[in-house]
Design an enzyme around this catalytic site. Sequence first.
Site, PDB file in Angstrom:
ATOM      1  CG  HIS A 159      52.729  56.885  52.807  1.00  0.00           C
ATOM      2  ND1 HIS A 159      52.641  57.807  51.801  1.00  0.00           N
ATOM      3  CD2 HIS A 159      53.820  56.133  52.536  1.00  0.00           C
ATOM      4  CE1 HIS A 159      53.647  57.621  50.937  1.00  0.00           C
ATOM      5  NE2 HIS A 159      54.371  56.615  51.351  1.00  0.00           N
ATOM      6  CG  ASP A 211      48.721  52.763  52.362  1.00  0.00           C
ATOM      7  OD1 ASP A 211      49.771  53.038  51.754  1.00  0.00           O
ATOM      8  OD2 ASP A 211      48.276  53.466  53.272  1.00  0.00           O
ATOM      9  N   GLY A 212      48.740  52.830  49.040  1.00  0.00           N
ATOM     10  CA  GLY A 212      49.760  52.933  47.993  1.00  0.00           C
ATOM     11  C   GLY A 212      51.098  52.357  48.395  1.00  0.00           C
ATOM     12  CD  GLU A 257      62.705  56.498  46.949  1.00  0.00           C
ATOM     13  OE1 GLU A 257      63.403  57.317  47.550  1.00  0.00           O
ATOM     14  OE2 GLU A 257      61.740  55.904  47.483  1.00  0.00           O
ATOM     15  CD  GLU A 274      64.620  53.271  50.087  1.00  0.00           C
ATOM     16  OE1 GLU A 274      64.081  53.405  48.974  1.00  0.00           O
ATOM     17  OE2 GLU A 274      64.033  53.475  51.166  1.00  0.00           O
ATOM     18  CB  CYS A 326      62.334  55.075  55.321  1.00  0.00           C
ATOM     19  SG  CYS A 326      63.232  55.456  53.809  1.00  0.00           S
TER      20      CYS A 326
END
Lengths: 660, 660
Positions: free
Chosen positions: A150, A200-201, A328, A344, A424
Site C-alpha cells: 500500500h 501498487d496492489g 470486499e 462498502e 478507511c
Amino acid sequence: MTNQAQALNVNITSRFWTRYLNMTVENALPYQWRALNDEVPVDVPEGAAWGENGSQFSHSLRNLRIAAGREEGVFSGQPFQDTDVSKWLEAASYALRRKNAGLNVDELEAHVNEAIELFEGAQDEDGYLDTKFELDLPAEKRFKGLRWSHELYTMGHFIEAAVAHYEVTGSKRALDIAERVANCIGHNFGDGEGQVHGPDGHPEIELALARLYEATGERRWLDLAAWFIRVRGTDPEFFDEQDAAGGPQFYTDLHMPLKYFVQDEPILDKQHAEGHAVRLLYLAAAVSKVGRLLNDQKMLDTAERLWTNIVKHRMYITGAVGSCQVGESFSFDDDLPNDLVYGETCASVAMLFYGKSLMETKPRGSVADVMEKELFNGVLSGVQLDGTRYFYVNPLEADPAASKGNPTKAHILTRRAGWFDCACCPANLGRLITSLDQYLYTVSNDGKTVYAHQFVANKTEFEDGFTIEQTQAGDEYPWSGDITFHVSNPNGLDKKVAVRIPQWSKDYTLEVNGEAVELPVVDGFVTVDASAADTEIHLVLDMSVRRVRASLRVRADIGKLAVARGPIVFCMEQVDNEGPLWLDGMSADANVSESYEPDLLDGVEVLKVKGSRLESPTDDQYRAVDAPLTEREETLTMIPYYAWCNRAEGQMQVWVRETK
Amino acid sequence: MTNQAQALNVNITSRFWTRYLNMTVENALPYQWRALNDEVPVDVPEGAAWGENGSQFSHSLRNLRIAAGREEGVFSGQPFQDTDVSKWLEAASYALRRKNAGLNVDELEAHVNEAIELFEGAQDEDGYLDTKFELDLPAEKRFKGLRWSHELYTMGHFIEAAVAHYEVTGSKRALDIAERVANCIGHNFGDGEGQVHGPDGHPEIELALARLYEATGERRWLDLAAWFIRVRGTDPEFFDEQDAAGGPQFYTDLHMPLKYFVQDEPILDKQHAEGHAVRLLYLAAAVSKVGRLLNDQKMLDTAERLWTNIVKHRMYITGAVGSCQVGESFSFDDDLPNDLVYGETCASVAMLFYGKSLMETKPRGSVADVMEKELFNGVLSGVQLDGTRYFYVNPLEADPAASKGNPTKAHILTRRAGWFDCACCPANLGRLITSLDQYLYTVSNDGKTVYAHQFVANKTEFEDGFTIEQTQAGDEYPWSGDITFHVSNPNGLDKKVAVRIPQWSKDYTLEVNGEAVELPVVDGFVTVDASAADTEIHLVLDMSVRRVRASLRVRADIGKLAVARGPIVFCMEQVDNEGPLWLDGMSADANVSESYEPDLLDGVEVLKVKGSRLESPTDDQYRAVDAPLTEREETLTMIPYYAWCNRAEGQMQVWVRETK
C-alpha cells in the site's frame, strides 16, 4: 469537457446538506481527529473488525510523530495507517471553506497545520513518505512488496490531501511535500533499468497524480498516472516475482486472487467490474479522468464500459456496490443479495469520484442520477446522523440475530461503530461531504453551458461573473421537488443552463421566467438559454411515492417491492414495525400516506403503507399445506434508508414482500 | 431399551437399497481403496478443497506403510489422514456381509486384511496409533495439542473399524489393536496426576469407546467414554493451556471459537445445537449412547434436548444440518438459508448414529421419521448414483454462476467431486450404507416388542427364532407404499411387532392377517400381536404428493413451497426446466401428475407440476411498477432431491416460488 471553467465559489445553502456539512465540520472531523490522536475511547460493536494488534487506539498520528522524531515508539496499525490522517487532512482542508458560512474553524485549522508539519517531518530526504516502511522496515524493502504494501496508496492519499489543501488555502506547504513524494515515485517507477515496473496492489496513486497535474500543470504527473494505468494487469507475475525476490509480505493469511487487485488482466481490456470494489472504482475513476485529460479513447471506453456494467448489473437500488464480503468485492451480474451485500461506504464514495469524472467527459442525466442515488442513500447510510459512528458495510436487509448467529453475516453490523481497525470509511465520508460543492456543476468545454445537475440549494459564482442561485420551496429537497434556479448574467455572455430531469421523475413542470415551457430532454437535461441578465428557471419534479421492482434477473428481489420517493429509497425498521419484517407485505398499488416529520431523525419524510402481515394457523417447522396462510391488515412505517440505525437496534429491510 | 436382543441376521432385499448396497460394495469401496492407495487420478471440480499441500493424492495408505516400516517416505495429508483408511476399513468390514447376498468380496477382504496389517505394523509399543504424530512429531508432543491434533478422533475411528471387523468376522486381530489403543488412551487421560485432563477437539472417541465396551464387555471403556463426555467444556482454558505449554499447533490460520469445538461450556448443560455440526453430532450421539448404557439421566436429557432443538429449528426439509459454511456449523434457530447451507454429508450420517441411539433409549416414530428423512435425502444426496463422486455440502438451492461468481457460495459445488483434501464424507457414506441393516429394527428391553421402523424390504432372523420378512408391492418403496410384514414365530413366544406410521402419511390402511384393523398410534407406532406362528401385517401408506410449507419463522422459505412424496423430497433441476428456476412457480393446489420412470436415474418417480413462469414486460434493473408481471403457464418437472446432479450441471432448487 473540462473543469477549467469550474465554479469559483459554491456556497451550499440547502437545509439538508448544511446540516450534514456543519455536522461534519463541527462534530465528525473533530471527533475523528481525537480518534486519530488516541484521545477518545471508541465504541465498537461485536463483530466490527478492530485492533489488528489488540490495540484500542488508532496510533496513526503517533506513527507520524515517531517518524518525525517528535516522540519515541514503534509503528502500530495497518501498513496504510497514514492514510487515515491524509484523508482527514483532505476533508479538513475542504472544511476550512465553511469559514465563509460563519463556522469557527480555528481549531480545525490548527490541526490541519499540525498534520502537515508531521508529514513534513516524517518525509524522508528522497521524498519517500510512509511511516510503516520508515519505522518498521529497512530502506531496501521499499517498493519491493507492492501486492499488499500500500505504499503508493498511502502516498497517493497524501498527494490528494495536499492538492485539496493547496486549492482551498493557496498555501504550497503541503503541495511541496506532495511534489517531493511524486518525484520519489517518478524516480522509482517506470520502464527504465532499475525501476519498478508494476503497480501498487491498491490503486489510488493514479487519481492522485492526475489531481497533482491539475493543481500544478506539471505534465509528467499526468504521464506517470497514465503509466500506472497502462502497466496495470499487463504482468500477472509481478507480485509473485516481488515475493520471490524477498520483498516484504503483509497479510499472508489472506490469499486473494489477482482479480481482487485488478491485476489479472490489463485494466483497459477489462469487460466487467470485478475484484475488490474500492480498488476497481478508484482505478476506474482514474482511468476516466486520465482518459479525458489525455483524450485517450481506450481509457474513455473502458471507463464507460465498466460504469455501464456496474449501473446496469452490479449496483443495488441504494447505490451500494460490492455484493460479496469475501474480498470486499463485486461478484457477478445481477447477483445482489440484500443480506450478504458488502456495499462498502468507501465504494459508494468512489462512485461519486467516478461519476464526477464521467460527467466532465460528457454530461449525462443518467450519470448524475446515479451520483444523486449514491449521495442520498449509499453514502449517507454510512454515517450516523451526528457524524460520530460509521458503517463500513451497508446492507439492504439486516437482522441482529443473523449478524450475531451466522458468521456468514457477521460483517453486517446492526449498530454503527465508533471506529475501525481499517478506518478507511470515516474519513472518506468526511472528504466527500466537505467537498460536496465540487459535485454540483459541470461546465462544457466551451464554457457556455453550465450543467446544474444536483438539486442541492446553493449560490454559486463562476469566474466570468455568471451566478446561479438554487432555491427550494416547501420542506426543501429531497422532501419537496419545487426548485428554482435564479441565474444572473450581468455581462450578457452567451450562456446556457442545463437542468437535469431525473429519470425517476415521471412528470415535471418547467417554467422559464414565469412561463411554462416544453423543452426537449436531451441526455437527461433540458437546456435553457441564459444570455439575458436574469433568468429564472422553475422546475417542479414529481415527488410521488414510487413502488419499484427489480429486474427478474435479480434473484434476491423476486416477489418483492422497494419504495422510493424522489431520490430517497425507503426502508422498514423494527423500531417502527413489529417484526419479523419478512412477514410484512404490500401490494403494488397499496395506499401510501406521507408526511414530513421535522422532529424525527433530524427531519425526514415518513411513509405509512396500507400493507399486511402474513399469519399461519400452525407452527410446525415443515407441514403439508392445509389451512391457507392469511394476511392481516397492517400499516407499515417506512423511513429514508440513509437514516436507519439511528434509534433502537433491530431488523431492517429495503425490499418488502409483494402481496396481491 | 438395549440392542442386546438385536437381530442376528438382517438380509436387505429392497430393490432400492440393494442397488445402493451393491454399488457401494462393488464400485464405491473399490474406488475409494484405489484413491486411498494413490492409484487413481481423482477429478475435483473448481472450488472443491483439495491438496492441502498441493498433492493430488490421498497418501493415507502410504502414511501407514511408512509408519509400519514397509516404505520410505514422509507423512503427508491432514493430521487425521489415517481416518480415511479406518472409516474405509469399517465400511468394508460391514460390506463383507454381502457375501451372503452372493457378491464376490474376495478382493475387498484382501484389502481389509492388508489395512489391518498396516495398522498393526504402525502401532507403537504403548498402543499409540496415529501416523501423523508417529512420523512427524517427537513422542513428547503426543496428546499435548488437542485443539486440532485429532489424535483421539483418529484413534476413535480405528476403534470403530475394529469393532465392526470383529462383529462381522469374529476375528480379534483388529480388536486387539483397538484394545491396545484404548489402553494407551486410558493410561494417558483421566483425573490422575500426570494425566491429560481434557478432551480432543473433535469428538469421536466417546462413541468409539462405548462401542468397544459393547463389543468386549469391558466396563472401563464405558467409564472412559463417560469421562470424556463429562470433562468436555468444563475447562474452557484447556486448549490455550496446552498451546502455552508448547503443545503442537495445527491449522493456525483458523481461528475458531471454543463453541466450534463444543468446548465452550459443559456439554451436559448445552441448550442448543451449536458449533461444528459433525463435532456436536458425534458427541451428542455418544451422550445418548453412554447415557443409555449408564442410565445417566442428565446425559439422556441432554441427548433429547439437543435432538429436539435440531429437529424443530435447525434442520432443513432434506434433513441437512449445519446452516453455515464458516466453521461448518450450526447457526441459530430457524436460520435455514437454502443457498448458503453447509449440510455436510457427514452431519446427515451422524444424525443416523444419533437417531439410532435415541431409538434404543425409547423407540419413537418421530425419531425414526427423521432417520428416514436423512437416509432418503440428506445422506443419499452426498453420493453420485455410481458411488464414485461425492458432495461434502448439500445445498437446497444451487446455481453454478453463483458458486463460481460469489465466493460466499464457493462451498456449494454444482458437480460432485472425485475426492477431497479432507475426505471424511466418502467413507462415512460407505460405512452408513453398508451397515444399513443395523438401522432397521429396535428391540424392547424385555425382548418382546420388535420395532420395525424403516421401510426397507428385508428378511431378518432374530436370535430367538423369530423372523420378519418385509416385502413391498408395486414399484416398491419409496415409490410405492404397499408394505407387508410376514412374521414367523415358530416357538410361539410372547411377541409383538410395532410398525411405524410415518408422520407424513395422512391416511393409511392396516390389515392383520387379511382383516382391516384400527389400532391406536402410540408414539408413532401401531403395535400388532405376533405370538401366533404366522402373522401378516399389511400396511398401505398414503403416497400422494404433498406440498409443504415451512414455518413463518424460516425467513428463507417465506412465499415458497416444497414438494414431497412419501419420504422423498423433490427438487427442480435446470436439465429438466428452462431456468432461471427462481422464475418458476406453483400454487398450493397445483395439479401434479406422477410416474415412475425405471430408466431415468436408475429408477425414480418423476413429478410434472402445472405451474407457471414469471415474466416481465420490461427489462430495467430497477423500475417503478407500471405494467404488472405476468405468469405464463409452464409444466415444472421435479425429480427426487437425492438424485440431483447426476446429469448436466445446472441450477437446482428444492423450494419453489408459491403462486396464487
